[in-house]
Design an enzyme around this catalytic site. Structure first.
Site, PDB file in Angstrom:
ATOM      1  N   ASN A  98      78.030  60.080 127.839  1.00  0.00           N
ATOM      2  CA  ASN A  98      78.617  60.243 129.174  1.00  0.00           C
ATOM      3  C   ASN A  98      78.292  61.575 129.841  1.00  0.00           C
ATOM      4  O   ASN A  98      78.824  61.877 130.907  1.00  0.00           O
ATOM      5  CB  ASN A  98      80.144  60.093 129.098  1.00  0.00           C
ATOM      6  N   HIS A 126      80.333  52.483 132.015  1.00  0.00           N
ATOM      7  CA  HIS A 126      80.686  53.324 130.881  1.00  0.00           C
ATOM      8  C   HIS A 126      82.189  53.327 130.628  1.00  0.00           C
ATOM      9  O   HIS A 126      82.627  53.515 129.488  1.00  0.00           O
ATOM     10  CB  HIS A 126      80.176  54.750 131.114  1.00  0.00           C
ATOM     11  N   HIS A 140      70.741  48.799 137.419  1.00  0.00           N
ATOM     12  CA  HIS A 140      69.781  49.896 137.415  1.00  0.00           C
ATOM     13  C   HIS A 140      68.916  49.901 138.674  1.00  0.00           C
ATOM     14  O   HIS A 140      68.133  50.829 138.866  1.00  0.00           O
ATOM     15  CB  HIS A 140      68.877  49.803 136.178  1.00  0.00           C
ATOM     16  N   ARG A 176      77.594  53.312 137.575  1.00  0.00           N
ATOM     17  CA  ARG A 176      77.404  53.626 136.167  1.00  0.00           C
ATOM     18  C   ARG A 176      78.733  53.996 135.511  1.00  0.00           C
ATOM     19  O   ARG A 176      79.004  53.651 134.354  1.00  0.00           O
ATOM     20  CB  ARG A 176      76.408  54.778 136.017  1.00  0.00           C
TER      21      ARG A 176
END
Length: 296
Positions: free
Chosen positions: A79, A51, A177, A47
């Protein structure tokens, strides 16, 4: 399973052959060790890569700490749930001992992102390296830039197209995911807006998730695993989307169905899109930080 990918970029998969031959080994060993002590590390590292690259590009700006005069990306609203920064710190410290000022923090994020997928029985790929670390990190840059789980597919495509990513890339990367757990805050807006039609069609999402994420929700650890094999990188995420059990809203059905039917197709698509995302925002006038949290 390793895929050979040919992507045009100002990077090179052999960049560290002369400057730090141990680079990939050191990063992998660091990630493996951290994951042994905390099974949430793989999902968090993956992740973090997403980001990181979606904001200013892959320049390690997400790793910089806030200062009295500046709130950095890692403290921006999208975040707040990005964690395990210590893994990058550990890898960087080891690399500095082995090869001083040779491997950027941005390259560490990219290599670690590949490693957590491969160690979770997913695909592997040659990571293109040679990134430089940026000197700017602003929390405001994260707002309305990172594709949030409750954005619709059109919004995500508009944002992704700016970064050179297409619809197939978006759907492939959403397969990330498959690893880990989603906090209620990531999908509660969509959950609370379910209509009676949605409740009959997506009974799992509407009823079970409301039980796990009640309003008000006082449990910071409440949420949902995004597929039934949360520690294994596979295509179960897409199968759940088709069954109406997908937590996130963004999908394009024909691609989702093809990835659900053919895991190897998903693996190839995911690997290719990870390399493409890793090429976003590569800078030539940055630095190789001594520590990932501060500019030198």
């Amino acid at each position: 399973m390793r895929f050979a990918l040919h992507v045009q970029a100002a990077l090179d998969s052999h960049h560290h052959d002369q400057t730090c031959q141990q680079a990939e080994k050191i990063v992998l060993e660091t990630v493996l060790n951290a994951s042994m002590h905390d099974p949430k590390v793989p999902a968090r590292i993956l992740r973090m890569f997403f980001h990181e690259c979606f904001v200013r590009g892959c320049d390690a700006s997400i790793l910089l700490d806030s200062t009295p005069g500046n709130q950095a990306e890692k403290d921006g609203p999208p975040n707040v749930s990005v964690r395990s920064f210590y893994v990058n710190d550990d890898a960087k410290a080891k690399l500095e001992m082995a090869c001083p000022r040779a491997v950027s923090c941005a390259d560490i994020i990219a290599m670690a992102g590949r490693d957590v997928v491969a160690m979770s029985v997913g695909p592997s790929w040659n990571v293109l390296t040679g990134r430089k670390d940026g000197r700017v990190s602003k929390a405001n840059d994260t707002i309305n830039v990172l594709p949030a789980p409750n954005f619709n597919v059109i919004t995500q495509l508009i944002q992704s197209s700016v970064r050179g990513l297409g619809v197939k890339d978006l759907v492939a990367l959403s397969g990330g995911h498959t690893l880990g757990f989603s906090d209620c805050s990531s999908f509660e807006a969509r959950l609370q807006n379910f209509s009676s039609v949605h409740e009959s069609k997506h009974e799992y999402s509407a009823k079970n998730l409301k039980k796990k994420c009640p309003k008000p929700n006082k449990d910071d650890n409440a949420g949902e695993f995004l597929d039934s094999t949360s520690s294994t990188f596979d295509n179960d995420y897409y199968k759940r989307v088709i069954e109406g059990k997908g937590v996130f809203g963004a999908d394009t059905r024909w691609i989702v169905e093809s990835f659900a039917r053919d895991q190897s197709l998903f693996f190839r698509g995911f690997a290719a899109s990870m390399v493409k995302l890793g090429n976003v925002g590569v800078i030539e006038n940055g630095e190789v930080r001594l520590q990932c949290r501060v500019v030198h």
